[in-house]
Write a protein that holds these residues in place. Sequence first.
Motif, short mmCIF file in Angstrom:
data_model
loop_
_atom_site.label_atom_id
_atom_site.label_comp_id
_atom_site.label_asym_id
_atom_site.label_seq_id
_atom_site.Cartn_x
_atom_site.Cartn_y
_atom_site.Cartn_z
N LYS A 207 0.84 -1.22 0.00
CA LYS A 207 0.00 0.00 0.00
C LYS A 207 0.87 1.25 0.00
O LYS A 207 1.78 1.38 0.81
CB LYS A 207 -0.88 -0.04 1.26
N ARG A 214 -4.70 -1.47 -2.59
CA ARG A 214 -5.19 -2.00 -3.86
C ARG A 214 -5.72 -3.41 -3.63
O ARG A 214 -5.17 -4.16 -2.83
CB ARG A 214 -4.10 -2.03 -4.92
N LEU B 22 -5.46 -0.89 10.54
CA LEU B 22 -5.37 -1.83 9.41
C LEU B 22 -6.60 -2.74 9.28
O LEU B 22 -6.61 -3.66 8.48
CB LEU B 22 -4.09 -2.67 9.50
N GLU B 53 2.74 -1.98 7.23
CA GLU B 53 1.49 -1.80 6.48
C GLU B 53 1.73 -1.42 5.02
O GLU B 53 0.92 -1.75 4.16
CB GLU B 53 0.57 -0.80 7.16
N ASN B 54 2.83 -0.77 4.71
CA ASN B 54 3.11 -0.40 3.32
C ASN B 54 3.97 -1.43 2.60
O ASN B 54 4.32 -1.26 1.44
CB ASN B 54 3.78 0.97 3.27
N THR B 56 3.25 -4.90 2.96
CA THR B 56 2.58 -6.21 3.06
C THR B 56 1.64 -6.46 1.88
O THR B 56 0.93 -5.55 1.45
CB THR B 56 1.79 -6.30 4.38
N ILE B 57 1.66 -7.70 1.41
CA ILE B 57 0.69 -8.14 0.41
C ILE B 57 0.04 -9.41 0.95
O ILE B 57 0.73 -10.38 1.28
CB ILE B 57 1.35 -8.42 -0.95
N TYR B 69 -10.29 -9.40 2.07
CA TYR B 69 -9.68 -8.17 1.54
C TYR B 69 -10.55 -6.93 1.77
O TYR B 69 -10.08 -5.81 1.65
CB TYR B 69 -9.35 -8.33 0.05
N MET B 72 -9.24 -6.23 5.64
CA MET B 72 -7.83 -6.04 5.92
C MET B 72 -7.33 -4.88 5.08
O MET B 72 -7.37 -4.94 3.84
CB MET B 72 -7.06 -7.33 5.57
N ASN B 73 -6.84 -3.86 5.74
CA ASN B 73 -6.50 -2.61 5.06
C ASN B 73 -5.04 -2.59 4.58
O ASN B 73 -4.27 -1.70 4.91
CB ASN B 73 -6.80 -1.44 6.00
N VAL B 74 -4.70 -3.62 3.82
CA VAL B 74 -3.38 -3.68 3.15
C VAL B 74 -3.63 -4.12 1.71
O VAL B 74 -4.74 -4.51 1.37
CB VAL B 74 -2.42 -4.68 3.85
N ASP B 75 -2.61 -4.07 0.87
CA ASP B 75 -2.76 -4.56 -0.50
C ASP B 75 -3.13 -6.05 -0.47
O ASP B 75 -2.48 -6.83 0.23
CB ASP B 75 -1.45 -4.39 -1.28
N MET B 76 -4.16 -6.41 -1.21
CA MET B 76 -4.66 -7.80 -1.15
C MET B 76 -4.96 -8.34 -2.55
O MET B 76 -5.40 -7.62 -3.43
CB MET B 76 -5.96 -7.86 -0.34
#
Lengths: 361, 263
Positions: A207, A214, B22, B53-54, B56-57, B69, B72-76
């Motif tokens: 992110k 995303r 998150l 947090e920045n 994580t996938i 997704y 969960m407030n991360v890239d998913m």
Amino acid sequence: MGELKLMKGNEALAEAAIRAGVDGYFGYPITPQSEVIEYLMAEKPFERTGMVVLQAESEVASINMLYGGGGTGKKVMTSSSSPGISLMQEGLSYLAGAEIPCVVANVVRGGPGLGDIQPAQSDYFQSVKGGGHGDYRLLVLAPSSVQEMSDFVPLAFDLAFKYRTPALIVSDGLIGQMMEKVELFDQIPRLTDEEVIKRHPWATNGKPKGGERRILTSLDLDPHKLERHNWHLQEKYKTIEENEVRFEMLHCEDAEYIIVAYGSSARIAQKSIQLAREKGIKVGLLRPITLWPFPKKPIDELTKKGVKGFLSVEMSAGQMIEDVKLVVEGRTKVEHFGRYGGVIHSPEQVLEALEQKLIGG
Amino acid sequence: MSEITLQDIIKPENLVYKKTSLMTDKALSYCPGCGHGTTHRLIMEVIEELGQENETIGVAPVGCSVLAYEFMNVDMQEAAHGRAPALATAIKRLWPNKVVFTYQGDGDLAAIGTAETIHACNRGERIVMVFINNGIYGMTGGQMAPTTLPGMKTATSPYGRDIATMGNPLKMTELVATLPGTYYVTRQSVQTPAAVRKARKAIKKAFQNQLDGKPGVSFIEVVSNCNSGWKMEPVQSNTWMEENMFPFYQLGDLKVDGKLIDK
């Protein structure tokens, strides 16, 4: 002039993957395309360019690795042959739905089922009509030479990223296994992580600081939203149809009859045309390079010009012929000829079919 | 003396706990009483605590947590059924400095995705795999799972799981612990505050392993309840889980720092 090499089609595809700046290749061995992963492992692209090469546990895993890797904005690729490509259809549907770019190469062999390991073109329907579930299309390129096995790799990636869609390179056991002279293109550098992040804001690679996360998914439980997503996909496919049709015409200017053939069959048909012209029969070749989008316009124009008939020559029981017929709409004769199940037709057999089915018939 | 209101208590100096940033504000789609929500929160708390947090996938499965997704407030990425470990493999291989995790249920991880699970674990992918085992297919309406206990009634074993005809429950966590590619394998639960604290510690250890570049998968099974699928009230389902699931799926570490724990 680029580097000249004598290579198998499969090797050219593999070398092109390295040179195209691919970030990751994920594959599973299957005849007649195992040379792709063998070549990649032997060439150590992880030392040459930093490219990851991984032998997966199955084609199912391979295609899902493309989803994961492609979803981060990296250039990812796999290759297989017919039975393995069948296993990938679920994954391709998800990739198309989630709009993840990637390149898949199918070195087609005889089917159905386990079939054999000889060349065939019987995966046409699967390639262009959507082998997986749902309304989607794949961008399909059909090389007819070892040179094109190389050239179409960077082209496929350009198109896949331009439209955020999976691209399929469909060749066959003949092109995969035969050796020809190839002019290799110069190394295209792999993008740095920073370039990937900048270029593909949709990709899930962590992110952005202060930004929104995303999500890559093909799921939407709200039917109206899913319909809107489908409309968006269909718009995209329309744009591809308008802009990305590729084909080649040979001796069509004065032709009374047209052979429509792609890949290996187009190579064989070239000889048939020469033999026909020696006998005074005016035949031309229309070679679709993109199987989807299909070159409808040139077929329509040739029909309007008044050609006496089309012969769809394919190493299948007749699949592409349906697309030719959809354009011709009964205005002139359309016939099919092809050997299949791994049998390759000879130029003489093609000529004979032309004479019997179109001229004599 | 005036009555003390909630507003008097909720002051910055009195706050000892708050929701992690998150977790999104979207209402969870899980049934009240289900362990998924707690587990989601623990993972997100740990990622926040580790400052990742920045970086994580995450990969979501198919099943009850198909919409993970959304919360969960991360890239998913949302995977096809069972394929999350394949996605995570490629993500981690292509971004070795990022933090990658999968979140899967028992049907996803231990039935349809068995091959992907075993091979990701055996290759020693440097990822975190979180496995929610509630012994049932919740999303599709309570059918038999690979982890359904012997005799347990589900929609597709209405007279109880008959081992002779339906096979045995699969102890996936014991299985992956034997593979050389797993670095940390543990089984936890989240039904009591004490269990939640233990599970949180295990999740943190797993993510720390990945940050430290430890070789192999950190695998956390969370034995959970499914009050809807089990047709019980939430409290009753937790008691049932303690009495029936825990004896079969024993809690605790199975492998730490790449070494099997003698039991």
